[in-house]
Design an enzyme around this catalytic site. Structure first.
Site, mmCIF file in Angstrom:
data_model
loop_
_atom_site.group_PDB
_atom_site.id
_atom_site.type_symbol
_atom_site.label_atom_id
_atom_site.label_comp_id
_atom_site.label_asym_id
_atom_site.label_seq_id
_atom_site.Cartn_x
_atom_site.Cartn_y
_atom_site.Cartn_z
ATOM 1 N N ASP A 30 28.670 25.005 8.216
ATOM 2 C CA ASP A 30 28.013 25.679 9.284
ATOM 3 C C ASP A 30 28.622 25.351 10.842
ATOM 4 O O ASP A 30 28.850 24.451 10.958
ATOM 5 C CB ASP A 30 26.594 25.163 9.263
ATOM 6 C CG ASP A 30 25.645 25.697 10.427
ATOM 7 O OD1 ASP A 30 25.744 26.940 10.635
ATOM 8 O OD2 ASP A 30 24.588 25.159 10.882
ATOM 9 N N CYS A 62 13.331 25.739 -1.516
ATOM 10 C CA CYS A 62 12.078 26.626 -2.025
ATOM 11 C C CYS A 62 12.542 28.220 -1.637
ATOM 12 O O CYS A 62 12.022 29.062 -2.204
ATOM 13 C CB CYS A 62 10.769 26.284 -1.790
ATOM 14 S SG CYS A 62 10.079 26.291 -0.220
ATOM 15 N N ASP A 64 21.050 21.643 10.794
ATOM 16 C CA ASP A 64 22.573 21.769 10.459
ATOM 17 C C ASP A 64 22.871 21.840 8.762
ATOM 18 O O ASP A 64 23.616 22.674 8.413
ATOM 19 C CB ASP A 64 23.392 20.943 11.256
ATOM 20 C CG ASP A 64 23.119 21.262 12.760
ATOM 21 O OD1 ASP A 64 22.734 22.359 13.145
ATOM 22 O OD2 ASP A 64 23.475 20.306 13.565
ATOM 23 N N CYS A 93 14.403 27.554 3.958
ATOM 24 C CA CYS A 93 14.206 26.356 3.279
ATOM 25 C C CYS A 93 15.148 26.261 2.111
ATOM 26 O O CYS A 93 15.255 27.412 1.324
ATOM 27 C CB CYS A 93 12.847 26.101 2.802
ATOM 28 S SG CYS A 93 12.825 24.418 1.618
ATOM 29 N N GLU A 99 29.653 31.269 7.619
ATOM 30 C CA GLU A 99 29.128 32.422 7.857
ATOM 31 C C GLU A 99 29.716 33.374 9.019
ATOM 32 O O GLU A 99 30.534 33.121 9.728
ATOM 33 C CB GLU A 99 27.845 31.912 9.040
ATOM 34 C CG GLU A 99 26.337 32.433 8.792
ATOM 35 C CD GLU A 99 25.363 31.614 9.615
ATOM 36 O OE1 GLU A 99 24.315 31.990 9.784
ATOM 37 O OE2 GLU A 99 25.720 30.570 10.073
ATOM 38 N N CYS A 115 9.449 21.782 5.770
ATOM 39 C CA CYS A 115 8.921 23.129 4.799
ATOM 40 C C CYS A 115 7.517 23.042 4.753
ATOM 41 O O CYS A 115 7.096 21.968 3.803
ATOM 42 C CB CYS A 115 9.632 23.329 3.627
ATOM 43 S SG CYS A 115 9.250 24.622 2.755
ATOM 44 N N CYS A 171 7.060 23.470 0.343
ATOM 45 C CA CYS A 171 7.235 22.542 -0.493
ATOM 46 C C CYS A 171 7.440 21.033 0.063
ATOM 47 O O CYS A 171 7.519 20.247 -0.785
ATOM 48 C CB CYS A 171 8.752 22.690 -1.261
ATOM 49 S SG CYS A 171 10.097 22.421 -0.260
HETATM 50 ZN ZN LIG Z 1 10.592 24.541 1.028
#
Ligand SMILES: [Zn+2]
Length: 381
Positions: free
Chosen positions: A189, A330, A357, A327, A273, A347, A350
């Protein structure tokens, strides 16, 4: 057939350097002259002068400006061909290239290119033979592999008058039969205040000497204000500034080469990316130097060819994939995380706690492997 360029430092003597600078100036002159001829012809009569038409005007120009006869004529032709490429890029809407502009001594690169005709350019053990210049002392820092054919050279004078020659070779590419293993993959990243964060949590910062050089540069630039423009001391100081610039550029390149080599040797698939760097430059202009000089674009370029040489893969995820807001456990998308100030978050679905990062790097890897899988499935069906 594939192409690759090697860059060698050369040490011309005074008369050779003089001729090099004269050639650079003549090429700039011919380029500008061709540019205005082309624009004028179009404006006056709607005629589009081709590169061939422009090259055909050269003998006439040489009669009018006799000093053009002193320099390598192929270099003059090449500078017109470069203009042709600049126009072609400009008219290719995909490239978003700018309209060709006049070259100036102050702003344009001091370089000229010439092509190999009848063995007129040769690389020796500690010299290079160049048209009109003859033998020029050189440090051949890399041996030319057997079977590589020299096609063209570009002589480039830096602002501190160090001179390099880039040699472009053509060689038979041998397909590498290597099968990259998706297990041996990593996501990177982009980090504005470093280079990248990888999906295993390793952060690659840019070395401290960039900052150190920045301080040195600022000091040298302040020193310039106290000197009278045009004076000997002023010229000395500009040379000093140019030397610091080149030194940092070399250090950065060296660092990016080592870092990309390490990754290309360690992993089969590297996922990144697809970024719009011009937009990042604008958005982060507040961050100052950090984002501009960390050299992500150059790094990706190095990485790409080093991986390709090894039969490995570089995969870019889509520009609109929300890598930092998803996330990685999940898959829930949390728009609140868009705020760049949020470095850690939990998150709500979950309960996983994420470092911004690392989470992004993990997602980039996942997404890239998904893309790869899609391609493989398409190949099968
Ligand atoms: Zn999650």
């Amino acid at each position: 057939m594939d192409n690759k360029a090697f860059r060698y430092r050369i040490y011309p003597d005074i008369s050779q350097l003089e001729l090099i600078l004269k050639t650079v100036g003549s090429c700039r002159f011919v380029y500008n002259e061709a540019l205005s001829a082309k624009e004028a012809a179009y404006k006056d009569s709607g005629t589009v002068l081709s590169t061939y038409d422009l090259i055909r005007r050269l003998p006439g120009l040489k009669k009018q400006f006799t000093w053009l006869q002193e320099v390598d004529s192929v270099a003059l032709q090449q500078s017109i061909r470069h203009l042709g490429t600049a126009y072609a890029n400009f008219f290719n809407t995909k490239l978003h290239a700018k309209r060709p502009k006049y070259k100036t001594k102050r702003k344009s690169r001091w370089s000229y290119s010439t092509i190999v005709i009848n063995n007129n350019i040769r690389i020796g053990r500690n010299y290079i033979v160049l048209p009109k210049l003859g033998k020029v002392k050189a440090v051949i820092s890399r041996d030319v592999p057997e079977g590589w054919k020299l096609k063209s050279t570009t002589v480039c004078v830096e602002r501190d008058y160090t001179v390099y020659v880039s040699c472009l070779f053509e060689y038979e590419s041998t397909p590498v039969s290597y099968v990259p293993d998706p297990e041996c993959s990593i996501g990177l990243d982009y980090k504005s205040d470093g280079l990248y964060m990888d999906s295993s949590g390793r952060c690659c910062g840019s070395p401290k000497y960039f900052r150190k050089a920045q301080g040195k540069l600022a000091r040298a630039q302040r020193g310039l204000h106290h000197k009278k423009p045009g004076s000997v001391n002023y010229r000395k100081q500009t040379k000093k500034i140019a030397r610091i610039h080149r030194h940092t550029a070399d250090q950065r390149k060296d660092f990016l080469h080592k870092e990309s080599l390490r990754i290309a040797n360690s992993y089969d698939i590297v996922c990144i990316e697809d970024l719009d760097m011009t937009a990042i430059g604008r958005k982060e202009s507040g961050l100052g130097k950090a984002s501009m000089d960390n050299g992500w674009g150059m790094f990706v370029g190095f990485l790409e060819y080093k991986l390709r040489d090894r039969g490995k893969l570089l995969i870019r995820t889509g520009r609109y994939y929300a890598s930092s807001q998803t996330c990685s456990c999940c898959g829930r998308i949390e728009p609140k995380v868009k705020d760049l100030k949020i470095r850690r978050w939990q998150c709500p679905a979950c309960g996983a706690v994420h470092d911004r990062d690392i989470n992004a790097a993990v997602n980039i890897r996942k997404e890239a492997l998904r893309i790869l899988n899609d391609i493989e499935i398409q190949k099968v069906s």
